[in-house]
Design a protein around this motif. Structure first.
Motif, PDB file in Angstrom:
ATOM      1  N   GLU A 131      74.021  58.832  59.681  1.00 21.88           N
ATOM      2  CA  GLU A 131      73.211  59.993  59.336  1.00 21.88           C
ATOM      3  C   GLU A 131      73.979  61.278  59.642  1.00 21.88           C
ATOM      4  O   GLU A 131      74.619  61.398  60.683  1.00 21.88           O
ATOM      5  N   TYR A 132      73.905  62.248  58.712  1.00 27.37           N
ATOM      6  CA  TYR A 132      74.573  63.525  58.948  1.00 27.37           C
ATOM      7  C   TYR A 132      73.697  64.729  58.651  1.00 27.37           C
ATOM      8  O   TYR A 132      74.078  65.872  58.927  1.00 27.37           O
ATOM      9  N   GLY A 133      72.527  64.506  58.089  1.00 24.66           N
ATOM     10  CA  GLY A 133      71.678  65.642  57.763  1.00 24.66           C
ATOM     11  C   GLY A 133      70.341  65.201  57.225  1.00 24.66           C
ATOM     12  O   GLY A 133      69.999  64.010  57.222  1.00 24.66           O
ATOM     13  N   CYS A 134      69.596  66.187  56.732  1.00 25.93           N
ATOM     14  CA  CYS A 134      68.253  65.914  56.246  1.00 25.93           C
ATOM     15  C   CYS A 134      67.980  66.762  55.011  1.00 25.93           C
ATOM     16  O   CYS A 134      68.366  67.934  54.957  1.00 25.93           O
ATOM     17  N   ASP A 135      67.375  66.160  54.022  1.00 25.71           N
ATOM     18  CA  ASP A 135      66.887  66.842  52.832  1.00 25.71           C
ATOM     19  C   ASP A 135      65.474  66.307  52.660  1.00 25.71           C
ATOM     20  O   ASP A 135      65.264  65.332  51.950  1.00 25.71           O
ATOM     21  N   GLN A 136      64.536  66.909  53.390  1.00 25.80           N
ATOM     22  CA  GLN A 136      63.178  66.371  53.468  1.00 25.80           C
ATOM     23  C   GLN A 136      62.672  65.925  52.108  1.00 25.80           C
ATOM     24  O   GLN A 136      62.842  66.635  51.138  1.00 25.80           O
ATOM     25  N   PRO A 137      62.125  64.734  52.043  1.00 21.88           N
ATOM     26  CA  PRO A 137      61.761  63.828  53.133  1.00 21.88           C
ATOM     27  C   PRO A 137      62.841  62.780  53.447  1.00 21.88           C
ATOM     28  O   PRO A 137      62.563  61.793  54.117  1.00 21.88           O
ATOM     29  N   PHE A 138      64.059  62.972  52.988  1.00 21.70           N
ATOM     30  CA  PHE A 138      65.119  61.977  53.162  1.00 21.70           C
ATOM     31  C   PHE A 138      66.094  62.367  54.270  1.00 21.70           C
ATOM     32  O   PHE A 138      66.409  63.534  54.444  1.00 21.70           O
ATOM     33  N   PHE A 139      66.600  61.348  54.969  1.00 20.90           N
ATOM     34  CA  PHE A 139      67.731  61.510  55.864  1.00 20.90           C
ATOM     35  C   PHE A 139      68.971  61.204  55.042  1.00 20.90           C
ATOM     36  O   PHE A 139      68.993  60.237  54.268  1.00 20.90           O
ATOM     37  N   LEU A 140      69.996  62.033  55.188  1.00 19.07           N
ATOM     38  CA  LEU A 140      71.242  61.870  54.447  1.00 19.07           C
ATOM     39  C   LEU A 140      72.239  61.133  55.322  1.00 19.07           C
ATOM     40  O   LEU A 140      72.334  61.392  56.524  1.00 19.07           O
ATOM     41  N   ALA A 141      72.985  60.207  54.722  1.00 19.32           N
ATOM     42  CA  ALA A 141      73.932  59.403  55.493  1.00 19.32           C
ATOM     43  C   ALA A 141      75.167  59.082  54.667  1.00 19.32           C
ATOM     44  O   ALA A 141      75.110  59.000  53.443  1.00 19.32           O
ATOM     45  N   ARG A 142      76.265  58.901  55.356  1.00 17.25           N
ATOM     46  CA  ARG A 142      77.481  58.361  54.739  1.00 17.25           C
ATOM     47  C   ARG A 142      77.336  56.849  54.762  1.00 17.25           C
ATOM     48  O   ARG A 142      76.850  56.286  55.745  1.00 17.25           O
ATOM     49  N   PHE A 143      77.778  56.205  53.696  1.00 14.63           N
ATOM     50  CA  PHE A 143      77.682  54.752  53.615  1.00 14.63           C
ATOM     51  C   PHE A 143      79.068  54.141  53.618  1.00 14.63           C
ATOM     52  O   PHE A 143      79.946  54.543  52.850  1.00 14.63           O
ATOM     53  N   ALA A 144      79.263  53.160  54.492  1.00 16.52           N
ATOM     54  CA  ALA A 144      80.519  52.395  54.554  1.00 16.52           C
ATOM     55  C   ALA A 144      80.187  50.935  54.269  1.00 16.52           C
ATOM     56  O   ALA A 144      79.400  50.327  55.005  1.00 16.52           O
ATOM     57  N   PRO A 145      80.723  50.376  53.193  1.00 20.14           N
ATOM     58  CA  PRO A 145      80.409  48.985  52.838  1.00 20.14           C
ATOM     59  C   PRO A 145      80.873  47.990  53.896  1.00 20.14           C
ATOM     60  O   PRO A 145      81.885  48.203  54.561  1.00 20.14           O
ATOM     61  N   GLY A 146      80.121  46.917  54.019  1.00 19.20           N
ATOM     62  CA  GLY A 146      80.466  45.825  54.918  1.00 19.20           C
ATOM     63  C   GLY A 146      80.862  44.581  54.127  1.00 19.20           C
ATOM     64  O   GLY A 146      80.938  44.622  52.892  1.00 19.20           O
ATOM     65  N   PRO A 147      81.064  43.466  54.804  1.00 19.40           N
ATOM     66  CA  PRO A 147      81.537  42.240  54.159  1.00 19.40           C
ATOM     67  C   PRO A 147      80.623  41.702  53.053  1.00 19.40           C
ATOM     68  O   PRO A 147      81.103  41.099  52.110  1.00 19.40           O
ATOM     69  N   GLY A 148      79.330  41.931  53.148  1.00 19.17           N
ATOM     70  CA  GLY A 148      78.410  41.390  52.147  1.00 19.17           C
ATOM     71  C   GLY A 148      78.059  42.341  51.021  1.00 19.17           C
ATOM     72  O   GLY A 148      77.240  42.028  50.160  1.00 19.17           O
ATOM     73  N   TRP A 149      78.691  43.520  50.981  1.00 22.21           N
ATOM     74  CA  TRP A 149      78.299  44.566  50.041  1.00 22.21           C
ATOM     75  C   TRP A 149      78.481  44.191  48.571  1.00 22.21           C
ATOM     76  O   TRP A 149      77.629  44.488  47.728  1.00 22.21           O
ATOM     77  N   GLU A 150      79.570  43.567  48.222  1.00 24.13           N
ATOM     78  CA  GLU A 150      79.861  43.305  46.808  1.00 24.13           C
ATOM     79  C   GLU A 150      78.762  42.494  46.122  1.00 24.13           C
ATOM     80  O   GLU A 150      78.520  42.659  44.936  1.00 24.13           O
TER      81      GLU A 150
END
Length: 102
Positions: free
Chosen positions: A18-37
């Motif tokens: 999470e890095y911020g907020c744009d009500q009503p959403f929380f904004l986040a950076r996403f980093a894929p993990g092993p099951g993402w594909e």
């Protein structure tokens, strides 16, 4: 700010920072993990959904396959309980950006 793990059972699909907020959403950076594909095309379909959807049928057609996966979002630091994606929260991932509402 909160860090979350996106899981399917015990398979890590990715991490949200999470890095911020744009009500009503929380904004986040996403980093894929092993099951993402495995789930990436489903989230891409949701991200591509644009324009009016008066009866909600297009949204349901895109969200239902994701809902059926039983995904959860779990805070890394503990404290809060897990959130069931599209039951307890709304999650949209578009590339490296995510929006979470709970």
């Amino acid at each position: 700010m909160t860090q979350w793990q996106l899981l399917q059972g015990d398979v890590l699909l990715g991490e949200l920072s999470e890095y911020g907020c744009d009500q009503p959403f929380f904004l986040a950076r996403f980093a894929p993990g092993p099951g993402w594909e495995k789930v990436r095309p489903l989230f891409e379909a949701l991200a591509a959904l644009r324009g009016p959807d008066p009866d909600g049928s297009r949204t349901v057609a895109v969200v239902k396959p994701l809902l059926d996966l039983g995904l959860t979002v779990v805070p890394v630091s503990g404290g809060r309980s897990l959130l069931r994606v599209f039951k307890d929260c709304w999650l949209r991932i578009d590339g490296s950006e995510a929006r979470l509402r709970y």
